[in-house]
Design a protein around this motif. Structure first.
Motif, PDB file in Angstrom:
ATOM      1  N   ALA A 129     -47.336   3.960  76.111  1.00 46.61           N
ATOM      2  CA  ALA A 129     -48.332   3.050  75.552  1.00 46.61           C
ATOM      3  C   ALA A 129     -49.018   2.231  76.643  1.00 46.61           C
ATOM      4  O   ALA A 129     -50.225   1.957  76.569  1.00 46.61           O
ATOM      5  CB  ALA A 129     -47.671   2.129  74.537  1.00 46.61           C
ATOM      6  N   TYR A 144     -46.078  10.704  76.294  1.00 45.53           N
ATOM      7  CA  TYR A 144     -45.945  10.869  74.841  1.00 45.53           C
ATOM      8  C   TYR A 144     -45.290  12.214  74.522  1.00 45.53           C
ATOM      9  O   TYR A 144     -44.427  12.311  73.638  1.00 45.53           O
ATOM     10  CB  TYR A 144     -47.318  10.801  74.160  1.00 45.53           C
ATOM     11  CG  TYR A 144     -47.870   9.402  73.966  1.00 45.53           C
ATOM     12  CD1 TYR A 144     -47.110   8.396  73.374  1.00 45.53           C
ATOM     13  CD2 TYR A 144     -49.176   9.090  74.364  1.00 45.53           C
ATOM     14  CE1 TYR A 144     -47.624   7.119  73.186  1.00 45.53           C
ATOM     15  CE2 TYR A 144     -49.695   7.811  74.180  1.00 45.53           C
ATOM     16  CZ  TYR A 144     -48.907   6.828  73.602  1.00 45.53           C
ATOM     17  OH  TYR A 144     -49.421   5.566  73.415  1.00 45.53           O
ATOM     18  N   ALA A 156     -39.901   6.626  65.653  1.00 48.62           N
ATOM     19  CA  ALA A 156     -41.079   6.286  66.455  1.00 48.62           C
ATOM     20  C   ALA A 156     -41.838   7.525  66.910  1.00 48.62           C
ATOM     21  O   ALA A 156     -42.944   7.398  67.444  1.00 48.62           O
ATOM     22  CB  ALA A 156     -40.664   5.456  67.664  1.00 48.62           C
ATOM     23  N   SER A 157     -41.265   8.720  66.711  1.00 48.11           N
ATOM     24  CA  SER A 157     -41.973   9.940  67.116  1.00 48.11           C
ATOM     25  C   SER A 157     -43.259  10.107  66.312  1.00 48.11           C
ATOM     26  O   SER A 157     -44.197  10.771  66.765  1.00 48.11           O
ATOM     27  CB  SER A 157     -41.075  11.168  66.933  1.00 48.11           C
ATOM     28  OG  SER A 157     -40.758  11.365  65.567  1.00 48.11           O
ATOM     29  N   GLN A 159     -45.378   7.655  65.627  1.00 46.51           N
ATOM     30  CA  GLN A 159     -46.373   6.923  66.407  1.00 46.51           C
ATOM     31  C   GLN A 159     -46.803   7.730  67.634  1.00 46.51           C
ATOM     32  O   GLN A 159     -47.989   7.779  67.979  1.00 46.51           O
ATOM     33  CB  GLN A 159     -45.798   5.585  66.867  1.00 46.51           C
ATOM     34  CG  GLN A 159     -45.423   4.644  65.744  1.00 46.51           C
ATOM     35  CD  GLN A 159     -44.654   3.443  66.267  1.00 46.51           C
ATOM     36  OE1 GLN A 159     -43.449   3.315  66.075  1.00 46.51           O
ATOM     37  NE2 GLN A 159     -45.345   2.551  66.938  1.00 46.51           N
ATOM     38  N   ALA A 162     -49.132  10.602  66.658  1.00 47.65           N
ATOM     39  CA  ALA A 162     -50.464  10.113  66.315  1.00 47.65           C
ATOM     40  C   ALA A 162     -51.250   9.750  67.575  1.00 47.65           C
ATOM     41  O   ALA A 162     -52.436  10.088  67.704  1.00 47.65           O
ATOM     42  CB  ALA A 162     -50.357   8.903  65.388  1.00 47.65           C
ATOM     43  N   ALA A 163     -50.571   9.073  68.512  1.00 48.12           N
ATOM     44  CA  ALA A 163     -51.228   8.686  69.762  1.00 48.12           C
ATOM     45  C   ALA A 163     -51.577   9.911  70.596  1.00 48.12           C
ATOM     46  O   ALA A 163     -52.667   9.986  71.194  1.00 48.12           O
ATOM     47  CB  ALA A 163     -50.318   7.759  70.557  1.00 48.12           C
ATOM     48  N   TYR A 193     -49.256   6.483  57.936  1.00 50.32           N
ATOM     49  CA  TYR A 193     -49.488   7.447  59.012  1.00 50.32           C
ATOM     50  C   TYR A 193     -49.975   8.777  58.447  1.00 50.32           C
ATOM     51  O   TYR A 193     -50.863   9.426  59.020  1.00 50.32           O
ATOM     52  CB  TYR A 193     -48.215   7.663  59.819  1.00 50.32           C
ATOM     53  CG  TYR A 193     -47.970   6.605  60.867  1.00 50.32           C
ATOM     54  CD1 TYR A 193     -48.719   6.559  62.042  1.00 50.32           C
ATOM     55  CD2 TYR A 193     -46.991   5.632  60.683  1.00 50.32           C
ATOM     56  CE1 TYR A 193     -48.509   5.584  63.001  1.00 50.32           C
ATOM     57  CE2 TYR A 193     -46.773   4.642  61.634  1.00 50.32           C
ATOM     58  CZ  TYR A 193     -47.531   4.624  62.790  1.00 50.32           C
ATOM     59  OH  TYR A 193     -47.316   3.654  63.742  1.00 50.32           O
TER      60      TYR A 193
END
Length: 234
Positions: A129, A144, A156-157, A159, A162-163, A193
């Protein structure tokens, strides 16, 4: 009877040896007791050290100087679980303050200095991030991807996926973003999400009709295993 006599003789021989080596026996026993006490004290002291460190971290007041306080505690309590937690919290504070380069340095420190820490996953995502926030697209993409591969079952995978899909779009790699959005839609049905991924997926297909055609061709070949993409009906 002969067995009893032999056993008794053995006992007398042992007692004679003890009497003859009484000083050695006393010293050996004393050394053993002292060693046990030292070991017990070490573990007790180590546990108290861990507790003290954890309490110190919990007592840090939020504010502009919190990151500095966390880093100071990490130095004062090296080798404790609280030290890794302190560095991670410092990194989080720096990130929130917009100091992305400094945050990256501290997230990387958690990964490097505390490889067995339960905070390693958070630190790896934090590094990704931080790189992302600095506009270092290629490096952020790698981090990532590393997180998704190493911690696929971590909540958290979502997130990270998506990133990563967004970064693939910025790098004009829609073919790599597509499966990520599809996976998010499948796994995050009715979640924020999932709904956001559905929106991005439809936008991606609208911008790249060649991908939509490829999906239709795949659906015609294997209709039972191909997920239905909403908005893709004839």
């Amino acid at each position: 009877m002969s067995i009893d006599i032999e056993a008794a003789a053995g006992m007398y021989s042992l007692w004679d040896w003890v009497e003859a080596n009484k000083k050695r026996v006393i010293v050996g026993t004393t050394v053993g007791v002292v060693a046990a006490l030292v070991i017990s004290y070490y573990f007790w002291h180590h546990e108290q050290w861990q507790i003290q460190a954890s309490e110190a971290v919990s007592n840090v007041e939020p504010g502009p100087n919190a990151a500095d306080q966390y880093l100071k505690l990490a130095t004062e309590y090296p080798g404790t679980a609280a030290a890794a937690r302190s560095v991670l919290l410092a990194a989080g504070n720096l990130f929130t303050a917009g100091k992305f380069q400094e945050a990256q340095t501290q997230f990387d420190r958690v990964i490097r200095e505390f490889p067995d820490s339960p905070f390693r996953a958070q630190a790896l995502l934090g590094t990704a991030a931080s790189l992302d926030a600095q506009g270092k697209v290629a490096d952020a993409t790698t981090r990532y991807s590393d997180f998704i591969q190493q911690y696929s079952s971590n909540p958290a995978s979502i997130q990270a996926k998506a990133a990563l899909a967004r970064l693939y779009e910025t790098q004009n790699q829609p073919d790599k973003a597509l499966p990520l959005y599809q996976e998010l839609v499948r796994s995050g049905a009715n979640s924020s999400y999932g709904l956001e991924a559905e929106m991005h997926l439809q936008e991606l297909l609208a911008q790249h009709p060649e991908l939509a055609k490829a999906l239709k061709a795949a659906a015609a070949t294997t209709p039972a295993t191909t997920p239905v993409i909403s908005g893709d009906k004839k």
